[in-house]
Design a protein around this motif. Structure first.
Motif, PDB file in Angstrom:
ATOM      1  N   ARG A  55       0.854  -1.174   0.000  1.00  0.00           N
ATOM      2  CA  ARG A  55       0.000   0.000   0.000  1.00  0.00           C
ATOM      3  C   ARG A  55       0.895   1.231   0.000  1.00  0.00           C
ATOM      4  O   ARG A  55       1.779   1.376   0.860  1.00  0.00           O
ATOM      5  CB  ARG A  55      -0.894   0.003   1.242  1.00  0.00           C
ATOM      6  N   PHE A  56       0.711   2.110  -0.970  1.00  0.00           N
ATOM      7  CA  PHE A  56       1.496   3.340  -1.078  1.00  0.00           C
ATOM      8  C   PHE A  56       0.659   4.521  -0.588  1.00  0.00           C
ATOM      9  O   PHE A  56      -0.447   4.754  -1.085  1.00  0.00           O
ATOM     10  CB  PHE A  56       1.918   3.595  -2.526  1.00  0.00           C
ATOM     11  N   GLY A  57       1.201   5.282   0.355  1.00  0.00           N
ATOM     12  CA  GLY A  57       0.488   6.428   0.914  1.00  0.00           C
ATOM     13  C   GLY A  57       0.718   7.692   0.123  1.00  0.00           C
ATOM     14  O   GLY A  57       1.250   8.678   0.663  1.00  0.00           O
ATOM     15  N   TRP A  58       0.286   7.695  -1.113  1.00  0.00           N
ATOM     16  CA  TRP A  58       0.507   8.857  -1.970  1.00  0.00           C
ATOM     17  C   TRP A  58      -0.259  10.095  -1.509  1.00  0.00           C
ATOM     18  O   TRP A  58       0.060  11.210  -1.922  1.00  0.00           O
ATOM     19  CB  TRP A  58       0.124   8.523  -3.414  1.00  0.00           C
ATOM     20  N   SER A  59      -1.267   9.910  -0.657  1.00  0.00           N
ATOM     21  CA  SER A  59      -1.998  11.091  -0.187  1.00  0.00           C
ATOM     22  C   SER A  59      -1.127  11.991   0.681  1.00  0.00           C
ATOM     23  O   SER A  59      -1.479  13.150   0.923  1.00  0.00           O
ATOM     24  CB  SER A  59      -3.246  10.666   0.592  1.00  0.00           C
ATOM     25  N   ASP A  60       0.029  11.461   1.151  1.00  0.00           N
ATOM     26  CA  ASP A  60       0.979  12.335   1.852  1.00  0.00           C
ATOM     27  C   ASP A  60       1.500  13.444   0.945  1.00  0.00           C
ATOM     28  O   ASP A  60       1.930  14.497   1.417  1.00  0.00           O
ATOM     29  CB  ASP A  60       2.168  11.521   2.382  1.00  0.00           C
ATOM     30  N   PHE A  61       1.467  13.177  -0.343  1.00  0.00           N
ATOM     31  CA  PHE A  61       1.880  14.200  -1.298  1.00  0.00           C
ATOM     32  C   PHE A  61       0.672  15.100  -1.565  1.00  0.00           C
ATOM     33  O   PHE A  61       0.084  15.121  -2.627  1.00  0.00           O
ATOM     34  CB  PHE A  61       2.389  13.556  -2.578  1.00  0.00           C
ATOM     35  N   SER A  62       0.279  15.852  -0.541  1.00  0.00           N
ATOM     36  CA  SER A  62      -0.930  16.662  -0.613  1.00  0.00           C
ATOM     37  C   SER A  62      -0.680  18.056  -1.168  1.00  0.00           C
ATOM     38  O   SER A  62      -1.585  18.682  -1.724  1.00  0.00           O
ATOM     39  CB  SER A  62      -1.565  16.775   0.775  1.00  0.00           C
ATOM     40  N   ALA A  63       0.551  18.550  -0.996  1.00  0.00           N
ATOM     41  CA  ALA A  63       0.855  19.906  -1.456  1.00  0.00           C
ATOM     42  C   ALA A  63       2.356  20.076  -1.606  1.00  0.00           C
ATOM     43  O   ALA A  63       3.145  19.386  -0.957  1.00  0.00           O
ATOM     44  CB  ALA A  63       0.310  20.944  -0.493  1.00  0.00           C
TER      45      ALA A  63
END
Length: 440
Positions: free
Chosen positions: A303-311
């Motif tokens: 699972r990759f937490g790409w939502s950390d790249f929010s801004a």
């Protein structure tokens, strides 16, 4: 710095870091800006069992992989990436101030914009005692180059893109004997990364009769994260789990602008800037089961937490945040190892990788899309302590649209939107990997 310069610089810095964020088709063609070819052995089975496997080959994936080893282990690997794709204009438009939308013009077709690349990786591990082992993995997890011609329809979105990283991961693992043939390992590592990046694209002058200007944005920096893992071996079954932290990257660099004419000429020059953004965390699990004397089955999910790249946060003198729209994704892989002879092992695997970029945010720097990987590999024990590995992957990527809009001179009276409309077709990748590991 004038307000106009500050605004245009903000747009240029956004273009740089958006390019970093879109390294989804980096030479490994793993989703997100992540290169997954860390060992030839793993490449040969589509990285389907790495978190649960042992030795230096798996150190990047799971620092617990070296727990319980005896002696030492060295792994050296090199992977050649051969991407192929055709990018075609399907009606890109530019809207200059006070003018009607017009075709961007230029060469409507670019073949193979993503450059071939040779990706190195290596690791060494050694047991200090029967319970403690240490290791060091060195790799290039983000490594990418694309080139579009200066007359390409995509020139305002991207001309040159280059990213080079080096990741240094020192690790330590502990081994515990759980009794009844069960062994348990715990491991941890520090990920120290150095990144250099350079991105260039054309800038439109206010009249279509004038030649384009140019801008290049470059930066570099050192950043730190960590890895944690565990591995359990119980008879024929091996289980592994690992976590790689998000890394907050800091890039310091400058924006160089040239070739702007008329009212824009004052913007030519070089401006220092810096920015921060976060890479995704990774949470993975893997299993290996020795079915019989010949076959071992492999499975892995991440699972990759790409939502950390929010801004993307731009520091002095720009002081702004640019929102992104990435989604968390999954990576699935299954494979098999077959010990067909005492000194020969063949393997294969299939992987499904989901792209984090959404369809309405895809640009020309890296036209990311969902992909399938089909892998095969072989290992030959040429001496008692020396094994050589080879692997081949064929990756097929879904055709995708290029539809991320850009805007030169955003927030000024001469704001110039560029409405990208393109298609990526016939995208596939050939991967050849050679490596080996020596036990001592």
């Amino acid at each position: 710095m004038t307000d106009f310069t500050r605004t245009t610089s903000r747009a240029y810095a956004a273009a740089l870091l958006a390019g970093i964020a879109l390294f989804a088709a980096a030479p490994a063609y793993a989703a997100g800006f992540y290169l997954q070819e860390q060992s030839t052995r793993g490449t040969g089975r589509a990285d389907s069992g790495e978190i649960a496997d042992t030795g230096a080959d798996s150190l990047w994936w799971n620092p617990a992989s070296i727990g319980g080893m005896t002696g030492g282990d060295v792994s050296i690997n090199a992977t050649e990436i051969l991407p192929r794709a055709t990018v075609t204009d399907t009606g890109s438009l530019i809207v200059r101030p006070g003018q009607l939308p017009a075709s961007v013009g230029g060469n409507p077709v670019t073949r193979n914009p993503i450059s071939n690349g040779l990706v190195p990786a290596g690791a060494i591990a050694h047991a200090l005692t029967s319970q403690i082992a240490v290791g060091l993995a060195i790799s290039a997890p983000y490594n990418f180059t694309t080139t579009y011609a200066t007359n390409s329809f995509a020139r305002y979105d991207a001309e040159t893109t280059r990213l080079r990283t080096i990741d240094i991961q020192p690790s330590v693992a502990l081994h515990f004997d759980g009794g009844n043939g069960i062994g348990v390992n715990f491991g941890g590592g520090v990920n120290v990364e150095h990144s250099t990046a350079s991105f260039g694209n054309a800038l439109p002058n206010l009249s279509a009769a004038l030649p384009d200007g140019q801008q290049t944005l470059s930066g570099r920096g050192w950043d730190v994260g960590y890895s944690l893992g565990t591995r359990i071996e119980a008879g024929r079954l091996s289980l592994g789990a690992s976590y790689k932290s998000s890394i907050k990257h800091h890039l310091k660099g400058d924006i160089a602008v040239s070739g702007l004419l008329g009212p824009l000429a004052a913007e030519n020059g070089t401006t220092a800037t810096s920015a921060t953004f976060a890479t995704p965390w990774q949470l993975g699990g893997s299993a290996r089961y020795k079915l019989n004397r010949v076959f071992t089955l492999d499975a892995q999910v991440i699972r990759f937490g790409w939502s950390d790249f929010s801004a993307i946060t731009l520091r002095q003198p720009l002081n702004t945040a640019i929102p992104e729209n990435y989604r968390n994704t999954w990576n699935y892989a299954v494979g098999v190892d077959a010990a067909v002879a005492r000194d020969w092992t063949v393997r294969g695997g299939i992987q499904r990788d989901i792209a984090p970029v959404r369809d309405d945010h895809r640009d020309a720097r890296v036209p990311d899309s969902n992909r399938w990987t089909f892998a095969t590999g072989v290992s030959h024990e040429v001496a008692r302590n020396l094994t050589l590995d080879g692997a081949f992957n064929y990756i097929t990527l879904k055709s995708a649209t290029i539809d991320a809009p850009t805007e030169a001179y955003a927030g000024t009276p001469v704001a110039t939107p560029v409405l990208m409309s393109g298609q990526v077709m016939s995208a596939h990748v050939l991967i050849f990997s050679l490596g080996g590991h020596l036990r001592f």
